[in-house]
Design a protein around this motif. Structure first.
Motif, PDB file in Angstrom:
ATOM      1  N   ASN A   1       1.689   6.035  -6.335  1.00 14.20           N
ATOM      2  CA  ASN A   1       1.507   6.164  -7.797  1.00 14.20           C
ATOM      3  C   ASN A   1       0.913   7.512  -8.186  1.00 14.20           C
TER       4      ASN A   1
ATOM      5  N   GLY B   1     -20.071   3.534  -3.677  1.00 16.55           N
ATOM      6  CA  GLY B   1     -20.584   2.283  -3.126  1.00 16.55           C
ATOM      7  C   GLY B   1     -20.235   1.088  -3.994  1.00 16.55           C
ATOM      8  N   TRP B   2     -20.769  -0.034  -3.619  1.00 13.12           N
ATOM      9  CA  TRP B   2     -20.471  -1.270  -4.343  1.00 13.12           C
ATOM     10  C   TRP B   2     -21.675  -1.764  -5.117  1.00 13.12           C
TER      11      TRP B   2
ATOM     12  N   TRP C   1       0.824  -1.221   0.000  1.00 11.87           N
ATOM     13  CA  TRP C   1       0.000   0.000   0.000  1.00 11.87           C
ATOM     14  C   TRP C   1       0.853   1.263   0.000  1.00 11.87           C
TER      15      TRP C   1
ATOM     16  N   HIS D   1      -6.718   5.509   1.758  1.00 11.29           N
ATOM     17  CA  HIS D   1      -6.538   6.818   1.126  1.00 11.29           C
ATOM     18  C   HIS D   1      -6.672   7.967   2.122  1.00 11.29           C
TER      19      HIS D   1
HETATM   20  O1  ME8 Z   1      -7.910  -2.309  -4.047  1.00  7.24           O
HETATM   21  N1  ME8 Z   1     -18.548  -2.418  -6.924  1.00  7.24           N
HETATM   22  O2  ME8 Z   1      -7.342  -2.853  -6.211  1.00  7.24           O
HETATM   23  P1  ME8 Z   1      -8.590  -3.732  -6.679  1.00  7.24           P
HETATM   24  C1  ME8 Z   1     -17.961  -1.239  -7.181  1.00  7.24           C
HETATM   25  N2  ME8 Z   1      -4.872  -2.194  -5.784  1.00  7.24           N
HETATM   26  N3  ME8 Z   1     -16.636  -1.065  -7.273  1.00  7.24           N
HETATM   27  C2  ME8 Z   1     -15.854  -2.117  -7.092  1.00  7.24           C
HETATM   28  C3  ME8 Z   1     -16.379  -3.400  -6.821  1.00  7.24           C
HETATM   29  C4  ME8 Z   1     -17.800  -3.521  -6.748  1.00  7.24           C
HETATM   30  N4  ME8 Z   1     -18.419  -4.679  -6.515  1.00  7.24           N
HETATM   31  N5  ME8 Z   1     -15.348  -4.235  -6.714  1.00  7.24           N
HETATM   32  C5  ME8 Z   1     -14.222  -3.507  -6.899  1.00  7.24           C
HETATM   33  C6  ME8 Z   1      -7.124  -2.337  -4.974  1.00  7.24           C
HETATM   34  N6  ME8 Z   1     -14.512  -2.222  -7.145  1.00  7.24           N
HETATM   35  C7  ME8 Z   1      -5.773  -1.673  -4.833  1.00  7.24           C
HETATM   36  C8  ME8 Z   1      -5.952  -0.184  -4.974  1.00  7.24           C
HETATM   37  S1  ME8 Z   1      -5.020   2.326  -5.063  1.00  7.24           S
HETATM   38  C9  ME8 Z   1      -3.613   3.080  -4.652  1.00  7.24           C
HETATM   39  C10 ME8 Z   1      -4.707   0.629  -4.820  1.00  7.24           C
HETATM   40  C11 ME8 Z   1     -13.569  -1.147  -7.478  1.00  7.24           C
HETATM   41  O3  ME8 Z   1      -8.196  -4.331  -7.974  1.00  7.24           O
HETATM   42  C12 ME8 Z   1     -13.472  -0.091  -6.413  1.00  7.24           C
HETATM   43  O4  ME8 Z   1     -13.023   1.101  -6.973  1.00  7.24           O
HETATM   44  O5  ME8 Z   1      -9.029  -4.639  -5.597  1.00  7.24           O
HETATM   45  C13 ME8 Z   1     -12.374  -0.585  -5.558  1.00  7.24           C
HETATM   46  O6  ME8 Z   1     -11.846   0.434  -4.777  1.00  7.24           O
HETATM   47  C14 ME8 Z   1     -11.415  -1.097  -6.600  1.00  7.24           C
HETATM   48  O7  ME8 Z   1     -12.277  -1.686  -7.585  1.00  7.24           O
HETATM   49  C15 ME8 Z   1     -10.452  -2.119  -6.001  1.00  7.24           C
HETATM   50  O8  ME8 Z   1      -9.686  -2.658  -6.994  1.00  7.24           O
END
Ligand code: ME8
Length: 510
Positions: free
Chosen positions: A231, A287-288, A225, A264
């Protein structure tokens, strides 16, 4: 006022292929970027991939590849999806790139040089999928409180970041900047978390090797992290005082999902404070998505593949649906029936019909040549005023990241257009040569309003906007000056529009 705008997406892990959730965040960033561009800003939209860490190392082992081979393969999937989804990204950063590694080393070294990173020993409960350590009290039945998976006790020598030192400064910053963490409910969660007390966190690992070695002690790799969050500045050229760094940092908004807000709002903010850099202006956690009422997961085999959606419904319909269906910040559910309903009712009926019937009328009554308007009646004035108020409304909504509300405001003007046609009844005006001037005015107003609507829709549905404007004979680039009433010139050739969005029957057949 600065006319630069910097928006970021998370960088996605390469152990998974892109799904609906990834597409959602990236699309939201693209809509903001395109909107700001329309408003004359110089925009930087950053996305990319998070390629280090144990999770990626394990996935690569399982696939019989090196981590870099895995990353190279998956990165292509992300990039081709972003192209297909029309994402106008400025840069794509990969954490395995030299420019990034160099920046992380410098960032780490600077924080260490001033005493905020120190060597110690770690013993705690580790959740590998989340790459997070937990204290015993945080665990629920010895499982990870975030993902509910088993954790394991790990003891290792580790570098620590003195996060505790920044607790008060962070709290003060959050309280002094109500816009910093959004939405509000999530801001409150973060405030409580910080008030409970910030512990120093481990920022290195010795249990695996796939990462950036700690400067001066390569037995350790930098915590994924710490590496990943950086980045947002390494892509701008940090540690160099590059033009991008000067113009675009601090970021205007980091868009993320609610799952990674703490990293963050708390980790990244305190890292930046330690490095003496300003904090991003806003962190917004959306949200998700669930799918047909269920959590999206590989084991349930219900992961929504954005490529498939685009093939089936078209890119702009998917873009529209994702931005319209759920207020940004709340959880939402994806279903094919909801998607089809939106296409048929909002896109085919409201938007498509309006363009269709109005361009057909100009062709029928004026041979496809736009007539000059005469004096506007009260009804015309009201319709014009509603259209003219729209750019300001959309701006305000998008400043709040209220994508769905912005689209609702646009649709109010589209519906007003359909109502305006019904009320002015051009087919009756056409019967009386004495009303020819009145008919001309109505035709002008209805097309001019749509020209402005298509401008405002362009960040959401770029291809549709260009297509719609083409039927209206508008060949100029889409830019802010085009938002003013009166752009369409008399004598412009108007083309009778084809259906912008064909209706789909409930079984999903076009
Ligand atoms: O967490 N609904 O990467 P990641 C909505 N590499 N958005 C979703 C989701 C869902 N069901 N599932 C995933 C990481 N997301 C780290 C981040 S940043 C410096 C490093 C989205 O591949 C959402 O934006 O697991 C979540 O934060 C991101 O995918 C996580 O992607």
């Amino acid at each position: 006022m600065s006319k630069n705008y910097y928006v970021t997406t998370p960088i996605y892990y390469v152990n998974d292929v892109p799904h609906l959730g990834h597409a959602y965040t990236t699309l939201a960033a693209d809509v903001l970027a395109r909107h700001k561009q329309l408003k004359g800003y110089s925009v930087f939209l950053l996305t990319g991939t998070d390629e280090h860490g144990q999770k990626v190392e394990k996935a690569a082992n399982a696939a019989g590849e090196t981590p870099l081979e895995l990353a190279d393969r998956v990165v292509k999937r992300f990039q081709s999806l972003w192209d297909k989804l029309n994402i106008s990204y400025s840069d794509f950063i990969r954490t395995t790139q030299e420019r990034h590694k160099k920046g992380v080393l410098e960032f780490f070294s600077r924080v260490m040089a001033q005493g905020d990173i120190y060597l110690g020993e770690y013993e705690d409960w580790y959740c590998t999928p989340c790459e997070t350590f937990w204290t015993e009290t945080q665990l629920i039945d010895f499982k990870c409180p975030d993902c509910n998976r088993p954790t394991e006790k790990l003891k290792e020598e580790s570098y620590f970041f003195r996060m505790s030192k920044y607790q008060e400064a962070l709290l003060a910053h959050i309280e002094a900047n109500p816009e910093f963490i959004q939405p509000k409910s999530r801001r409150n969660e973060i405030i409580s978390f910080v008030k409970e007390g910030l512990r120093d966190i481990s920022v290195s690992r010795t249990s695996f090797t796939w990462g950036i070695p700690v400067p001066g002690n390569p037995r350790h790799v930098i915590y994924v992290w710490f590496d990943a969050l950086t980045n947002y500045i390494t892509a701008l050229g940090y540690p160099n005082e590059s033009e991008n760094m000067t113009s675009f940092w601090p970021a205007d908004v980091h868009l993320i999902g609610k799952d990674i807000l703490r990293f963050h709002a708390v980790y990244w903010s305190t890292f930046l404070m330690a490095a003496g850099l300003p904090l991003p202006r806003k962190v917004f956690a959306h949200g998700w998505w669930t799918v047909e009422g269920q959590k999206m997961s590989k084991s349930l085999q219900n992961v929504v593949e954005p490529n498939m959606l685009i093939d089936r419904y078209g890119v702009d319909a998917v873009r529209y649906f994702l931005m319209r269906e759920v207020p940004f910040g709340l959880d939402g559910d994806f279903s094919h029936s909801a998607m089809i309903h939106r296409i048929n009712s909002d896109l085919a009926n409201d938007l498509g019909n309006l363009l269709n019937r109005s361009t057909a009328m100009v062709n029928k009554y004026f041979g496809g040549i736009l007539p000059a308007p005469e004096e506007l009646s009260e009804l015309d004035q009201a319709y014009r005023a509603k259209t003219e108020a729209l750019p300001g409304q959309v701006d305000a909504c998008l400043d709040d990241l209220a994508f769905s509300k912005a689209l609702q405001a646009i649709w109010e003007v589209i519906s007003a257009g359909n109502k305006y046609i019904d009320e002015t009844a051009p087919w009756s005006l056409a019967k009386d040569p004495a009303l020819h001037g009145r008919l001309a005015t109505v035709m002008y107003c209805i097309l001019e309003s749509q020209r402005i609507v298509f401008h405002l829709l362009s960040p959401f549905m770029p291809e549709t906007a260009v297509k719609g404007l083409g039927y209206l004979g508008w060949q100029e680039p889409i830019r802010e000056s085009g938002l003013a009433w009166g752009g369409l010139q008399a004598d412009t050739k108007i083309i009778k529009a084809e259906a912008l969005f064909p209706r789909i029957d409930e079984k999903g057949e076009v």
